[in-house]
Design a protein around this motif. Structure first.
Motif, mmCIF file in Angstrom:
data_model
loop_
_atom_site.group_PDB
_atom_site.id
_atom_site.type_symbol
_atom_site.label_atom_id
_atom_site.label_comp_id
_atom_site.label_asym_id
_atom_site.label_seq_id
_atom_site.Cartn_x
_atom_site.Cartn_y
_atom_site.Cartn_z
ATOM 1 N N GLU A 346 0.811 -1.239 0.101
ATOM 2 C CA GLU A 346 0.000 0.037 0.071
ATOM 3 C C GLU A 346 0.864 1.241 0.013
ATOM 4 O O GLU A 346 1.675 1.184 0.724
ATOM 5 N N VAL A 347 0.763 2.110 -0.921
ATOM 6 C CA VAL A 347 1.585 3.308 -1.230
ATOM 7 C C VAL A 347 0.832 4.487 -0.202
ATOM 8 O O VAL A 347 -0.226 4.709 -0.316
ATOM 9 N N GLY A 348 1.757 4.990 0.679
ATOM 10 C CA GLY A 348 1.552 6.073 1.457
ATOM 11 C C GLY A 348 1.802 7.402 0.727
ATOM 12 O O GLY A 348 2.041 7.487 -0.352
ATOM 13 N N ALA A 349 1.803 8.448 1.698
ATOM 14 C CA ALA A 349 1.815 9.707 1.130
ATOM 15 C C ALA A 349 3.152 10.167 0.681
ATOM 16 O O ALA A 349 3.614 10.957 -0.164
ATOM 17 N N SER A 350 4.387 9.364 1.342
ATOM 18 C CA SER A 350 5.557 9.471 1.083
ATOM 19 C C SER A 350 5.961 8.906 -0.193
ATOM 20 O O SER A 350 6.957 9.153 -1.017
ATOM 21 N N GLY A 351 5.064 7.991 -0.994
ATOM 22 C CA GLY A 351 5.398 7.524 -2.263
ATOM 23 C C GLY A 351 6.025 6.192 -2.354
ATOM 24 O O GLY A 351 5.974 5.701 -3.335
ATOM 25 N N ALA A 352 6.074 5.775 -1.225
ATOM 26 C CA ALA A 352 6.865 4.300 -0.843
ATOM 27 C C ALA A 352 5.888 3.371 -0.091
ATOM 28 O O ALA A 352 5.235 2.569 -0.467
ATOM 29 N N TYR A 353 6.170 3.480 1.117
ATOM 30 C CA TYR A 353 5.410 2.774 2.289
ATOM 31 C C TYR A 353 4.206 3.607 2.902
ATOM 32 O O TYR A 353 4.153 4.639 3.075
ATOM 33 N N ARG A 354 3.433 2.709 3.474
ATOM 34 C CA ARG A 354 2.305 3.137 4.327
ATOM 35 C C ARG A 354 2.665 2.227 5.704
ATOM 36 O O ARG A 354 2.489 0.919 5.522
ATOM 37 N N LEU A 355 2.899 2.999 6.660
ATOM 38 C CA LEU A 355 3.349 2.020 8.009
ATOM 39 C C LEU A 355 2.115 2.433 8.953
ATOM 40 O O LEU A 355 1.808 3.235 9.040
ATOM 41 N N ASP A 356 2.176 1.233 9.710
ATOM 42 C CA ASP A 356 1.536 1.187 10.836
ATOM 43 C C ASP A 356 2.031 1.675 12.241
ATOM 44 O O ASP A 356 3.240 1.794 12.164
ATOM 45 N N ALA A 357 1.526 1.619 13.263
ATOM 46 C CA ALA A 357 2.161 2.176 14.316
ATOM 47 C C ALA A 357 3.264 1.335 15.015
ATOM 48 O O ALA A 357 4.161 1.378 15.956
ATOM 49 N N ASP A 358 3.359 -0.110 14.509
ATOM 50 C CA ASP A 358 4.466 -1.109 14.860
ATOM 51 C C ASP A 358 5.154 -1.044 13.694
ATOM 52 O O ASP A 358 6.330 -1.997 13.716
ATOM 53 N N PHE A 359 5.394 -0.239 13.021
ATOM 54 C CA PHE A 359 6.419 0.302 11.655
ATOM 55 C C PHE A 359 6.421 -0.941 10.837
ATOM 56 O O PHE A 359 7.444 -1.333 10.194
ATOM 57 N N ARG A 360 5.260 -1.640 10.661
ATOM 58 C CA ARG A 360 4.931 -2.501 9.486
ATOM 59 C C ARG A 360 4.424 -1.960 8.403
ATOM 60 O O ARG A 360 3.330 -1.101 8.371
ATOM 61 N N ALA A 361 4.842 -2.346 7.194
ATOM 62 C CA ALA A 361 4.481 -1.868 5.821
ATOM 63 C C ALA A 361 3.093 -2.510 5.533
ATOM 64 O O ALA A 361 2.859 -3.662 5.957
ATOM 65 N N GLN A 362 2.152 -1.694 5.194
ATOM 66 C CA GLN A 362 0.751 -2.287 4.890
ATOM 67 C C GLN A 362 0.708 -2.849 3.539
ATOM 68 O O GLN A 362 1.146 -2.353 2.513
ATOM 69 N N TRP A 363 0.435 -4.377 3.424
ATOM 70 C CA TRP A 363 0.580 -5.125 2.122
ATOM 71 C C TRP A 363 -0.352 -6.160 2.060
ATOM 72 O O TRP A 363 -1.099 -6.303 3.298
ATOM 73 N N ASP A 364 -0.715 -6.823 0.927
ATOM 74 C CA ASP A 364 -1.708 -7.736 0.980
ATOM 75 C C ASP A 364 -1.451 -9.194 1.168
ATOM 76 O O ASP A 364 -2.203 -10.046 1.139
ATOM 77 N N GLY A 365 -0.217 -9.408 1.843
ATOM 78 C CA GLY A 365 0.285 -10.873 2.266
ATOM 79 C C GLY A 365 -0.351 -11.112 3.702
ATOM 80 O O GLY A 365 -1.110 -10.532 4.248
#
Length: 436
Positions: A346-365
């Motif tokens: 999931e692409v965030g505002a940074s253009g790379a990653y969307r992170l949750d509060a535990d520093f996990r990238a949001q993805w479909d896995g």
């Protein structure tokens, strides 16, 4: 091939902190990979006298694991210079000292593999597969801490590299500088350090330094007590839960909390200018040019002509220089080795990653297969995220999320500042009511 619990990619301070926090966590198997042959922390920015902008206690481990053998104080004891360090009474720790501490940890910590350039990361539905030039690894989780590439504005990308370079390449390129007029573009700490160095007459033949910045003025880092509350777990937790629009607004207002110049550096620059102008000391003049946004640079023979828009009156102004140094910061990008997973993130505002509060990238896995990312969540998680200040706390949070248990006790006292109802030390908690 044995499957690992975690493969870390990149060994900078943040993944080094994670590796140090994992040392002694016996039920987690891990390896950390780095393309360089040895640890080095911004070696091309280590100019004489540069200082750390944060406390040495905000090291790899101390905030959450003060008895660790990988603390800055343990390093000092191992070097047998604790008393000398205390007697020196540094107002701010020399950055070279902190870099030496980080390298000491990297040289002694197990589970780090240098000369290991990661070429590709794939996921087969069950496991991550990490391929380097010489080996392959299978893992349940990843921790990406590769740092950020230097941001080079579009107008600078075609300029000769011996005449225009980023501050991240400064130490290697400064001795090669030729010309009397040097322009530094960018008003943060790295730009200030270069201006101070050049005004000090450290480069032969330089007679004038131009310092251009889009900022309103050359302003200091705001490290006052209540501003430093932005760099606490209590505020980080509140910020992570805010709407995106609110986060963006806050980030714009908090710039000087993380991206100002050290007051000592600004004072030194002013004093150098004073001595040159009024006391005839030194032979390098300075022009300080805030509120200038550079939008074009053209070569004019051996020189370069800089076009900048003045933010006060919107006039276009022109300046001549023989070389440019770009203090233009860094950008968040997805590393090439992550290309096979690009469509699943999931692409965030940074253009790379969307992170949750535990520093996990949001993805479909699968939910039990995590991609932890360090130094890529400033927009999602707050201004602390790319800074050293909370790296030990972040590493501890990642360890807890990785293991699914509280390896580190991260409970905190209520914040000094009551950021939202119930976040501060209110007797009996707070009651939020809607008026109507």
């Amino acid at each position: 091939m044995d499957k690992l619990d975690l493969v870390g990619i990149g060994i900078g301070p943040f993944n080094l902190s994670l590796a140090a926090q994992l040392d002694g966590v016996t039920d987690v198997s891990s390896i950390f990979l780095e393309q360089r042959s040895e640890f080095a922390w911004h070696p091309d920015m280590m100019l004489p006298g540069v200082e750390l902008q944060t406390s040495f206690l905000k090291d790899l481990v101390t905030l959450t694991n003060p008895t660790s053998k990988w603390s800055f104080l343990s390093y000092m004891v191992a070097q047998k210079r604790m008393l000398d360090f205390m007697n020196a009474d540094f107002a701010a720790v020399p950055r070279r000292e902190f870099a030496a501490y980080l390298k000491w940890v990297a040289d002694h910590l197990d589970g780090l593999a240098f000369d290991s350039s990661v070429r590709e990361v794939t996921f087969d539905g069950q496991d991550f597969k990490v391929r380097t030039d010489h080996a392959s690894y299978v893992a349940n989780n990843l921790a990406i801490g590769v740092g950020k590439p230097a941001f080079v504005p579009a107008w600078a990308r075609q300029l000769p590299k011996h005449k225009c370079f980023h501050t991240s390449q400064a130490k290697s390129n400064l001795p090669k500088l030729r010309g009397k007029r040097i322009a530094v573009i960018g008003g943060g700490q790295s730009g200030a350090e270069l201006v101070e160095y050049l005004l000090g007459g450290n480069i032969k033949d330089v007679e004038e330094v131009l310092w251009l910045s889009r900022r309103d003025n050359f302003e200091p880092l705001d490290d006052t007590p209540f501003v430093n509350e932005y760099f606490t777990p209590g505020y980080a937790d509140v910020f992570a839960g805010l709407p995106d629009a609110c986060k963006q607004d806050l980030m714009s207002r908090q710039k000087l909390a993380s991206d100002g110049a050290s007051l000592s550096t600004l004072k030194s620059i002013y004093q150098l200018l004073y001595r040159q102008r009024y006391l005839q000391e030194g032979n390098v003049a300075g022009r300080l040019l805030p509120q200038r946004e550079v939008f074009q640079v053209q070569q004019d023979g051996e020189a370069m002509r800089i076009a900048a828009r003045n933010g006060l009156n919107q006039d276009v102004e022109f300046f001549d220089a023989d070389a440019l140094i770009l203090a233009t910061g860094y950008e968040t990008t997805l590393p090439e080795f992550m290309a096979p997973l690009r469509s699943r993130l999931e692409v965030g505002a940074s253009g790379a990653y969307r992170l949750d509060a535990d520093f996990r990238a949001q993805w479909d896995g699968p939910s039990d297969r995590n991609i932890f990312v360090q130094n890529a969540g400033r927009i999602d998680l707050g201004i602390f995220e790319p800074q050293l200040s909370l790296m030990a706390w972040r590493s501890a949070k990642i360890v807890n999320a990785l293991t699914g248990k509280n390896v580190f006790n991260l409970d905190q006292n209520p914040p000094i500042v009551d950021w939202v109802a119930g976040s501060g030390d209110l007797a009996g908690g707070a009651v939020v009511q809607a008026w109507g």
